[in-house]
Each structure stands twice: as structure tokens, then as C-alpha cells.
Design a protein around this motif. Structure first.
Motif: not given
Length: 247
Positions: A69-97
Motif C-alpha cells: 500500500a505504501a509503495n502504491s501510493a508513492q509510485m502513483s506520485r512518481v508516475i504523476a510526476a512523469l506525466k506532469k514533466a511531459g512524458i507520454a503514457d506510451k513511454d512509461v512501462q512497468t518493468s518490475n514489481l
């Protein structure tokens, strides 16, 4: 039929083209002619125009669900930061969980040995990592800074690339063939012969990037965007060319 060899190139008999499994049969070599095999390299350089790197979050908890749960909340903020920085959805892919137990250190006994017995689980660790494709290299430093500020505590890379490497590879191919022909002409002249024709060509090669490694942990100061140097990429092509030499 005579045979010459050049450096690491291997002399081959008239039936040798059979070793190149992907090539069509070669017409027989005329009597009195000589086979020469030359291996040469060509290269070209380009400035990279994109890069891949990974960003992730590692969290711990007393239970697996708490760590996740802690990881999911923190990772959601990281992905949101990527999108805000202009990184497209197609350029972000989960590689390990992953969710893994954390074990207590074994107790050390007075004699210096460690207590035997089953390991005790004292908590759980969750890792979530995404691969990021950065298409605007000039923004990489500020994007990485935004990731760390948002909670990413693992950032690794980058691996610089070309979005379209074929033009650079073709330059390297042309250079490799020029080098091979020049050597063949030199050896033919030194032997009192001439190059009659090219019998076969095989190729190998690819990227030889000049690596740049960047790692940053959450414990580090994140006040300033890190400098990232893209350098150059070098494309190398090796060709092995068989020539027929004639008097």
C-alpha cells in the motif's frame, strides 16, 4: 587455385562460400585464380536523440499489504510526476514489481558462530520499477529531479539511443566496404595480381554507446537538477568480404 589470408581473415577454398549459410551458391573460381578473404570495420558517430532509464520505489512494512500500500501510493506520485514533466503514457512501462520478506539477522553466539534455526520474518519489502523513454534529452535532468522529489528512491541509467540508426549504420557499412576493397587492392598489387570480383559479403555489428551512468537515492540532496551528458554513440559494422584475384 591459390589462397591468400589477411590478418584475422581465413583462407578459403573454392567451396568455402557454403560456410555462409544465408548466401546463394557462388560460381566456381576459375583455374589459376586466387581467393582472398578480408575482414574490415567501418564506423560512424551520432549524438543520441533519446534515452531509456529506470525509476522505482522501494518501501517496507510490517506486513506485505502494508508495504504494498505504501509503495502504491508513492509510485502513483512518481508516475504523476512523469506525466506532469511531459512524458507520454506510451513511454512509461512497468518493468518490475515484487513483494519479498525481510528476515531478521541471525543471533551471534558467544563462540562466534551464529544461532541455527529457521529465519524469522520481521517485515516485507516492495519494489516497483518503471522503464522510462526520454525523447527530449534536454529535459532529462529536471525530469529526474522531479522523480526523486516525488518519491522515487531508485533511478538508474540512462541508456542513450538513436530513434533512427539506419543512416548512421549505412555510413559505417560504406566505410567498411571501402576499407575492405583498399586492402584487397593492396594485397593484390603486392602479389602481382588484380581484384577480379567480389565473391561474397557477410556483416556483423551494431551500437557501441559511450556509457553514462546516473544513480540517485532519496537520501541525497535533491535541491538541484542533476547534469546529464549525452556524449556520442558509435555505430560499428564488420564485414567479411571474399575477393577473387586474377593475373
Amino acid at each position: 587455385m591459390k589462397t591468400l589470408s589477411l590478418l584475422a581473415a581465413t583462407a578459403m577454398a573454392a567451396s568455402a562460400p557454403a560456410a555462409f549459410a544465408q548466401q546463394a551458391p557462388v560460381p566456381a573460381i576459375e583455374s589459376g585464380h586466387t581467393m582472398l578473404t578480408v575482414t574490415a570495420q567501418g564506423s560512424s558517430t551520432r549524438e543520441p536523440d533519446m534515452a531509456n532509464y529506470s525509476a522505482g520505489v522501494t518501501t517496507q512494512g510490517t506486513t506485505a499489504s502494508e508495504a504494498l500500500a505504501a509503495n502504491s501510493a508513492q509510485m502513483s506520485r512518481v508516475i504523476a510526476a512523469l506525466k506532469k514533466a511531459g512524458i507520454a503514457d506510451k513511454d512509461v512501462q512497468t518493468s518490475n514489481l515484487s513483494v519479498n520478506p525481510v528476515y531478521a539477522q541471525p543471533k551471534r553466539l558467544p563462540d562466534g558462530n551464529y544461532e541455527d534455526g529457521p529465519q524469522k520474518i520481521v517485515g516485507y519489502q516492495t519494489n516497483n520499477t518503471v522503464s522510462v523513454r526520454q525523447r527530449k534529452l534536454g529535459d532529462m535532468g529536471k525530469v529526474i529531479d522531479a522523480l526523486v522529489s516525488a518519491g522515487a528512491n531508485q533511478v538508474n541509467g540512462p541508456n542513450f539511443q538513436l530513434s533512427g540508426p539506419e543512416a548512421a549504420m549505412d555510413e559505417a557499412r560504406v566505410e567498411a566496404m571501402k576499407s575492405a576493397r583498399a586492402r584487397a587492392d593492396l594485397y593484390a598489387k603486392a602479389s602481382g595480381l588484380r581484384v577480379a570480383r567480389i565473391v561474397s559479403i557477410s556483416e556483423s555489428g551494431g551500437y557501441s554507446p559511450q556509457p553514462v551512468m546516473y544513480m540517485r537515492k532519496a537520501a541525497m540532496d535533491v535541491a538541484a537538477a542533476p547534469p546529464v551528458a549525452a556524449g556520442e554513440l558509435e555505430m560499428n559494422v564488420n564485414v567479411t568480404v571474399q575477393f577473387e584475384l586474377a593475373p
